[in-house]
Design a protein around this motif. Sequence first.
Motif, mmCIF file in Angstrom:
data_model
loop_
_atom_site.group_PDB
_atom_site.id
_atom_site.type_symbol
_atom_site.label_atom_id
_atom_site.label_comp_id
_atom_site.label_asym_id
_atom_site.label_seq_id
_atom_site.Cartn_x
_atom_site.Cartn_y
_atom_site.Cartn_z
ATOM 1 N N LEU A 14 -26.527 41.088 26.408
ATOM 2 C CA LEU A 14 -27.376 39.989 26.858
ATOM 3 C C LEU A 14 -28.691 40.133 26.116
ATOM 4 O O LEU A 14 -29.114 41.241 25.809
ATOM 5 N N GLY A 15 -29.323 39.008 25.809
ATOM 6 C CA GLY A 15 -30.492 39.110 24.952
ATOM 7 C C GLY A 15 -31.696 38.347 25.444
ATOM 8 O O GLY A 15 -31.880 38.136 26.647
ATOM 9 N N ALA A 16 -32.521 37.932 24.478
ATOM 10 C CA ALA A 16 -33.815 37.326 24.776
ATOM 11 C C ALA A 16 -33.689 36.036 25.596
ATOM 12 O O ALA A 16 -34.528 35.763 26.460
ATOM 13 N N SER A 179 -13.950 34.154 37.712
ATOM 14 C CA SER A 179 -14.831 35.271 38.063
ATOM 15 C C SER A 179 -15.882 35.444 36.978
ATOM 16 O O SER A 179 -15.577 35.296 35.786
ATOM 17 N N PHE A 180 -17.089 35.783 37.398
ATOM 18 C CA PHE A 180 -18.165 36.092 36.452
ATOM 19 C C PHE A 180 -18.566 37.561 36.561
ATOM 20 O O PHE A 180 -19.718 37.931 36.343
ATOM 21 N N TYR A 181 -17.617 38.394 36.958
ATOM 22 C CA TYR A 181 -17.872 39.835 37.065
ATOM 23 C C TYR A 181 -18.265 40.404 35.695
ATOM 24 O O TYR A 181 -17.953 39.832 34.654
ATOM 25 N N ALA A 182 -18.920 41.547 35.721
ATOM 26 C CA ALA A 182 -19.520 42.143 34.518
ATOM 27 C C ALA A 182 -18.568 42.309 33.336
ATOM 28 O O ALA A 182 -18.998 42.228 32.187
ATOM 29 N N LYS A 184 -15.873 40.427 32.613
ATOM 30 C CA LYS A 184 -15.129 39.216 32.235
ATOM 31 C C LYS A 184 -15.718 38.602 30.953
ATOM 32 O O LYS A 184 -16.818 38.961 30.538
ATOM 33 N N ASN A 185 -15.014 37.632 30.376
ATOM 34 C CA ASN A 185 -15.475 37.044 29.103
ATOM 35 C C ASN A 185 -16.812 36.333 29.243
ATOM 36 O O ASN A 185 -17.525 36.141 28.260
ATOM 37 N N PHE A 186 -17.123 35.914 30.456
ATOM 38 C CA PHE A 186 -18.393 35.261 30.761
ATOM 39 C C PHE A 186 -18.899 35.931 32.031
ATOM 40 O O PHE A 186 -18.150 36.072 32.985
ATOM 41 N N THR A 187 -20.148 36.375 32.047
ATOM 42 C CA THR A 187 -20.574 37.174 33.204
ATOM 43 C C THR A 187 -21.958 36.839 33.736
ATOM 44 O O THR A 187 -22.867 36.463 32.977
ATOM 45 N N VAL A 235 -28.590 34.328 34.085
ATOM 46 C CA VAL A 235 -27.912 35.246 33.170
ATOM 47 C C VAL A 235 -26.739 34.539 32.486
ATOM 48 O O VAL A 235 -26.404 34.813 31.333
ATOM 49 N N GLY A 236 -26.135 33.600 33.189
ATOM 50 C CA GLY A 236 -24.942 32.934 32.660
ATOM 51 C C GLY A 236 -25.214 31.810 31.678
ATOM 52 O O GLY A 236 -24.509 31.686 30.671
ATOM 53 N N ILE A 237 -26.212 30.997 31.954
ATOM 54 C CA ILE A 237 -26.415 29.752 31.191
ATOM 55 C C ILE A 237 -26.476 29.964 29.666
ATOM 56 O O ILE A 237 -25.763 29.274 28.925
#
Length: 371
Positions: A14-16, A179-182, A184-187, A235-237
């Motif tokens: 995850l970044g800026a 699922s958006f668990y840590a 998964k492909n999307f979290t 965190v997801g968007i």
Amino acid sequence: MSELPPIPITTVRLGAEEEALVLEVLRSGMLAQGPMVERLERDFARLVGVPHAVAVNNGTTALVAALQALGVGPGDEVITSPFTFVATMNAILEVGATARLADISLDDYCLDPARAAELVGPSTRVVMPVHLYGQSADMAAFTALASSNSLAIVEDAAQAHGSTFDGRPVGSFGVGCFSFYATKNFTTGEGGIITTTDDAIADRLRLLRNQGMRARYQYEIAGHNYRMTDLQAAVGIPQLERFEHTTSSRERNAAVLNEGLSGIDGLVIPTVMPGRRHVFHQYTVRVTSDARIDRDALIDHLGAAGIGCGIYYPRTVIDYDCYRNDPRVLAADIPEAERAAREVLSLPVHPYLSDADLERIVAAVRSALAP
Ligand SMILES: *Cc1c(COP(=O)(O)O)cnc(C)c1O
């Protein structure tokens, strides 16, 4: 031991953009079920091509809420796969329904529609395919099965964000649960979402998520608190914006592994079924009795080479006393699922693997199985 740095089976980056959006939430003071959650819902609905996406606090909750929104409860039967993460099963039991487990197909590791059809009876309400490892189940067959028997479809799409069948995204065939668990492909760390084309189901899901409340202190049904926080949504968007890119990296990595690992005795590489997009949540091979060494020995060999791997899943869900002894869990003969549990092994396929990493993975497997 390997001198090279280990290659983990999953890596989260995850970044800026995520930092900036999380900071925006912190400064806004709107921490839960606010505008960021709404924005994530809009973006995710677009990815799945449906009018409604309802964010919840995890993928298990998504499955539970989907079943509740369909009115599934005690006496109702849900047909699903025995070769899945345990959450699939727990969600069915949580709503008081009965789980009927049909065998899988070893081609796609998903519920076999023909085996599922054999278990349809007067109490069957739902068929719940699991899009395992990132590949869609045979949704043409499940759609036909559901419509000819008046069943609802709940898709366990926890591992399959962005996957398609005949060009149509998973999560749009029935009530889709992600699922958006840590890992998964999307979290979002923890989180989940439910997708649907049905206005009434979406409305019920929104009520169930928020104590059954329509407007302040106006309760319509007995609900729960399944809400997501705006911190999670933030965190997801940004990940959704680059999602096509990360997904195609997974596909590319899988293609490189398939090329490097083809033609090894006793090693069955994954098949991308015609007409489906496999988003490679996992890159899963099978080590059969024809292999030079068995699965455990291969795992040891990979471990010594610094290559992370995992068994998803080492046992079928019925292979635990707490489910085997539960009268609400009924399993058919499931030889293919049992075989999969004995033979599968997942190798790293995540989007942050370098070409050198992929070469190392191929070389390590080859040196163990085809020296
Ligand atoms: C991860 C997962 C779930 C549950 O999701 P959580 O967010 O961990 O609750 C359900 N089904 C499958 C197949 C999964 O992989």
